[in-house]
Design a protein around this motif. Sequence first.
Motif, PDB file in Angstrom:
ATOM      1  N   TYR A  20      11.635 -10.156   7.133  1.00  0.00           N
ATOM      2  CA  TYR A  20      10.278  -9.950   7.638  1.00  0.00           C
ATOM      3  C   TYR A  20      10.241  -8.739   8.567  1.00  0.00           C
ATOM      4  N   GLN A  23      10.388  -5.544   6.625  1.00  0.00           N
ATOM      5  CA  GLN A  23       9.122  -5.288   5.932  1.00  0.00           C
ATOM      6  C   GLN A  23       7.968  -5.022   6.901  1.00  0.00           C
ATOM      7  N   ASP A  24       8.260  -4.925   8.184  1.00  0.00           N
ATOM      8  CA  ASP A  24       7.249  -4.708   9.232  1.00  0.00           C
ATOM      9  C   ASP A  24       6.248  -5.856   9.345  1.00  0.00           C
ATOM     10  N   LEU A  25       6.688  -7.053   8.989  1.00  0.00           N
ATOM     11  CA  LEU A  25       5.852  -8.240   9.136  1.00  0.00           C
ATOM     12  C   LEU A  25       6.042  -8.890  10.502  1.00  0.00           C
ATOM     13  N   CYS A  58       2.138 -10.563  -1.796  1.00  0.00           N
ATOM     14  CA  CYS A  58       3.387  -9.821  -1.620  1.00  0.00           C
ATOM     15  C   CYS A  58       3.460  -9.305  -0.180  1.00  0.00           C
ATOM     16  N   SER A  59       4.656  -8.899   0.239  1.00  0.00           N
ATOM     17  CA  SER A  59       4.843  -8.465   1.619  1.00  0.00           C
ATOM     18  C   SER A  59       3.974  -7.255   1.955  1.00  0.00           C
ATOM     19  N   ALA A  60       3.753  -6.340   1.003  1.00  0.00           N
ATOM     20  CA  ALA A  60       2.911  -5.167   1.278  1.00  0.00           C
ATOM     21  C   ALA A  60       1.479  -5.583   1.599  1.00  0.00           C
ATOM     22  N   LYS A  61       0.963  -6.577   0.899  1.00  0.00           N
ATOM     23  CA  LYS A  61      -0.393  -7.068   1.150  1.00  0.00           C
ATOM     24  C   LYS A  61      -0.436  -7.821   2.485  1.00  0.00           C
ATOM     25  N   VAL A  63       1.417  -7.259   5.094  1.00  0.00           N
ATOM     26  CA  VAL A  63       1.457  -6.268   6.171  1.00  0.00           C
ATOM     27  C   VAL A  63       0.049  -5.780   6.485  1.00  0.00           C
ATOM     28  N   GLN A  64      -0.773  -5.600   5.445  1.00  0.00           N
ATOM     29  CA  GLN A  64      -2.144  -5.143   5.649  1.00  0.00           C
ATOM     30  C   GLN A  64      -3.008  -6.225   6.283  1.00  0.00           C
ATOM     31  N   GLU A  87      -9.770  -6.212  -1.083  1.00  0.00           N
ATOM     32  CA  GLU A  87      -8.427  -6.523  -1.555  1.00  0.00           C
ATOM     33  C   GLU A  87      -8.157  -8.030  -1.498  1.00  0.00           C
TER      34      GLU A  87
END
Length: 119
Positions: A20, A23-25, A58-61, A63-64, A87
């Motif tokens: 995490y 992934q910058d979470l 997903c982790s990219a989503k 993060v947003q 999104e």
Amino acid sequence: MRIGELAKRTAVSERSLRYYEEQDLLYADRTPGGHRDYPESAVDRVVHIQELFAAGLCSAKIVQLLPCMRDGDGGPSASATPWLISELAEERARIDRQVDDLLRARQVLDEVISAAKGS
């Protein structure tokens, strides 16, 4: 709190917590000895991350999305943008399609079970 305590309190492995962070979470300060030092709010943050992963994001989503959620109660903050809302609506539609697919599969199984019992 140290990574072991956060892992214990959230039932998430230390390996996942490190992921995490990669992934910058999730963020942690470092002690002079280099150990991770998480704030109390990290517990809520990890719970939110787990919920969002379980929903299929997903982790990219994630993060947003995380900056738009308050850690205390998970409710929205004022920073949700129209783009992000769009999104998230797409993600919700994807989840709805998965639910529909699962319900159809369950119906087929029910029919097969019912037919097998009747013969």
